[in-house]
Design a protein around this motif. Sequence first.
Motif, short mmCIF file in Angstrom:
data_model
loop_
_atom_site.label_atom_id
_atom_site.label_comp_id
_atom_site.label_asym_id
_atom_site.label_seq_id
_atom_site.Cartn_x
_atom_site.Cartn_y
_atom_site.Cartn_z
N VAL A 1 0.84 -1.20 0.00
CA VAL A 1 0.00 0.00 0.00
C VAL A 1 0.87 1.25 0.00
CG1 VAL A 1 -1.65 1.36 1.34
CG2 VAL A 1 -1.98 -1.11 1.10
N GLU A 2 1.86 1.28 0.89
CA GLU A 2 2.75 2.44 0.96
C GLU A 2 3.50 2.65 -0.36
OE1 GLU A 2 2.94 4.64 3.22
OE2 GLU A 2 2.48 3.80 5.18
N MET A 3 3.94 1.57 -0.97
CA MET A 3 4.66 1.66 -2.24
C MET A 3 3.78 2.23 -3.34
SD MET A 3 7.37 1.33 -4.07
CE MET A 3 8.55 0.35 -3.13
N SER A 4 2.53 1.81 -3.39
CA SER A 4 1.63 2.32 -4.44
C SER A 4 1.45 3.82 -4.32
CB SER A 4 0.28 1.60 -4.36
OG SER A 4 -0.45 1.98 -3.20
N ARG A 5 1.33 4.31 -3.07
CA ARG A 5 1.16 5.75 -2.87
C ARG A 5 2.44 6.51 -3.16
NH1 ARG A 5 -2.87 2.54 -2.44
NH2 ARG A 5 -4.76 3.39 -1.47
N PHE A 6 3.57 5.91 -2.81
CA PHE A 6 4.87 6.54 -3.06
C PHE A 6 5.11 6.69 -4.56
CE2 PHE A 6 9.42 6.31 -3.93
CZ PHE A 6 9.92 7.29 -3.09
N LEU A 7 4.80 5.67 -5.34
CA LEU A 7 5.00 5.72 -6.79
C LEU A 7 4.08 6.73 -7.45
CD1 LEU A 7 5.35 1.90 -7.59
CD2 LEU A 7 7.18 3.61 -7.56
N GLY B 1 4.21 9.45 -10.68
CA GLY B 1 2.99 9.52 -11.47
C GLY B 1 2.52 8.15 -11.94
N LEU B 2 3.00 7.09 -11.29
CA LEU B 2 2.63 5.72 -11.66
C LEU B 2 1.48 5.26 -10.77
CD1 LEU B 2 6.15 4.10 -12.13
CD2 LEU B 2 4.46 4.52 -13.92
N PHE B 3 0.32 5.01 -11.38
CA PHE B 3 -0.86 4.55 -10.65
C PHE B 3 -0.97 3.04 -10.86
CE2 PHE B 3 -5.74 4.52 -10.51
CZ PHE B 3 -5.76 4.38 -9.13
N VAL B 4 -0.42 2.27 -9.95
CA VAL B 4 -0.30 0.82 -10.15
C VAL B 4 -1.22 0.05 -9.21
CG1 VAL B 4 2.08 1.04 -10.93
CG2 VAL B 4 1.61 0.60 -8.50
N GLY B 5 -1.49 -1.21 -9.60
CA GLY B 5 -2.29 -2.12 -8.79
C GLY B 5 -1.48 -2.80 -7.71
N SER B 6 -2.14 -3.69 -6.98
CA SER B 6 -1.51 -4.31 -5.81
C SER B 6 -0.32 -5.19 -6.15
CB SER B 6 -2.55 -5.11 -5.02
OG SER B 6 -3.15 -6.11 -5.83
N SER B 7 -0.43 -5.99 -7.22
CA SER B 7 0.69 -6.88 -7.57
C SER B 7 1.88 -6.08 -8.10
CB SER B 7 0.24 -7.92 -8.60
OG SER B 7 -0.31 -7.31 -9.75
N SER B 8 1.61 -5.01 -8.84
CA SER B 8 2.69 -4.15 -9.33
C SER B 8 3.42 -3.49 -8.16
CB SER B 8 2.13 -3.05 -10.25
OG SER B 8 1.48 -3.60 -11.37
N ALA B 9 2.65 -3.03 -7.17
CA ALA B 9 3.25 -2.40 -5.99
C ALA B 9 4.11 -3.41 -5.24
CB ALA B 9 2.15 -1.85 -5.08
N MET B 10 3.62 -4.63 -5.10
CA MET B 10 4.40 -5.67 -4.41
C MET B 10 5.68 -5.97 -5.19
SD MET B 10 4.50 -7.48 -1.66
CE MET B 10 2.85 -7.73 -0.98
N ASN B 11 5.60 -5.99 -6.51
CA ASN B 11 6.80 -6.22 -7.32
C ASN B 11 7.84 -5.13 -7.10
OD1 ASN B 11 5.80 -8.56 -8.45
ND2 ASN B 11 5.21 -7.64 -10.39
#
Length: 439
Positions: free
Chosen positions: A362-368, A373-383
């Motif tokens: 979750v933190e990674m998705s918000r950081f990106l 400007g990268l709006f990614v899903g949960s698996s992308s954030a985990m990657n």
Amino acid sequence: MAAGALPTAAIVAAVSLSTVVFSYYLCSYWSTSGARYSTHCVSKKKKKKKKQRGRSGLVDAIGNTPLIRINSLSDATGCEILGKCEFLNPGGSVKDRVAVKIIEEALESGKLILGGVVTEGSAGSTAISLATVAPAFGCKCHVVIPDDAAIEKSQILEALGATVERVRPVSITHRDHYVNIARRRAVEANELASKLRKLAKIEDEVLLNRIEGYGSDGQKQDSVLPYYGNGGFFADQFENLANFRAHYDGTGPEIWEQTCGGGGSLDAFVAAAGTGGTLAGVSRFLQEKNPNIKCFLIDPPGSGLYNKVTRGVMYTKEEAEGKRLKNPFDTITEGIGINRLTQNFLMAKLDGAFRGTDEEAVEMSRFLLKNDGLFVGSSSAMNCVGAVRVAQSLGPGHTIVTILCDSGMRHLSKFCNARYLSEHGLTPTSAGLEFLGIN
């Protein structure tokens, strides 16, 4: 004329000298700015630019996605962290590649025929890709999806024309697991097709004419055969090795060409696994090209793959998926994590694994989103969490590739929903990457 030509020659020489000097300073700037990946690329002899051509239809538009530098993570770790933008495929995810490969091989083998129904049990992305791709092959799609998947995925599937069944999450050993129901739907479609073929042989002119598309009054009507009469094929994304081959033949070679093939370098690849197809296909291809490329798994909570890779034991007897009566995954991420070894995952060549958490994803998705400007899903954030873990393990100066599987547009009701996150104690609070130990 000779006197007039001298100034012209001098001008040409001066311009040439200026170009050389500018190029020298430009290369010097790149070499001192830490852009190791870029300098390797420009140091090679410039290749002749390929002539662009139009792509033929939707299927031809799948793949050849860009590999981008994730600037914030690269700058923070001292490594070149690159993301393969699979969310730019027509169907919006990496699963487009798998859908095409599965359908193509099924049609070639005769297991699926024109007008047939492709069935699949999927948490979302594979189903959406199959529903997107199937019409391009003249087929239809029937999807069984767990009812705890983000509701927008079901809405997308219905909008794409697929038949959608939402079922409660249960163990894979349960007959009503969404994958097992999808398998049954293909069998039922084939049984119905067989019955219709037998009915077509009886000496009943009215029925025969109706099946062939004409009413008893001689007027042409819609045939019942295109949807019900052509049988079904179970895509079986978890065990069907067409999944692995889609990435061994496509994604892996693209990553190689976009790094090493372009004069750059590649030190490591990392990704999470659901079916295991992406991780297996890419890791095996890259390590066959260069055994020094390290390949890693990043595993979400509740999945047993981390234990299998690091300890050789997936779970205790009490934790075995066959012993569970409910969904075994205590994670907000979708489409990754599993407690069994699939045929696709068994093809992977791995050097290690890392465990990720929901909080980190979750933190990674918000950081990106905030920094790139990268709006990614949960698996992308985990990657991306995995990519940082690999960077921390290898140290600065390495090139690491991961997969940006899909965008956050499919995760609005859960992973990207502030109220949902708050209810589960996952509200992001980090200002930077301190959640991964980086100040």
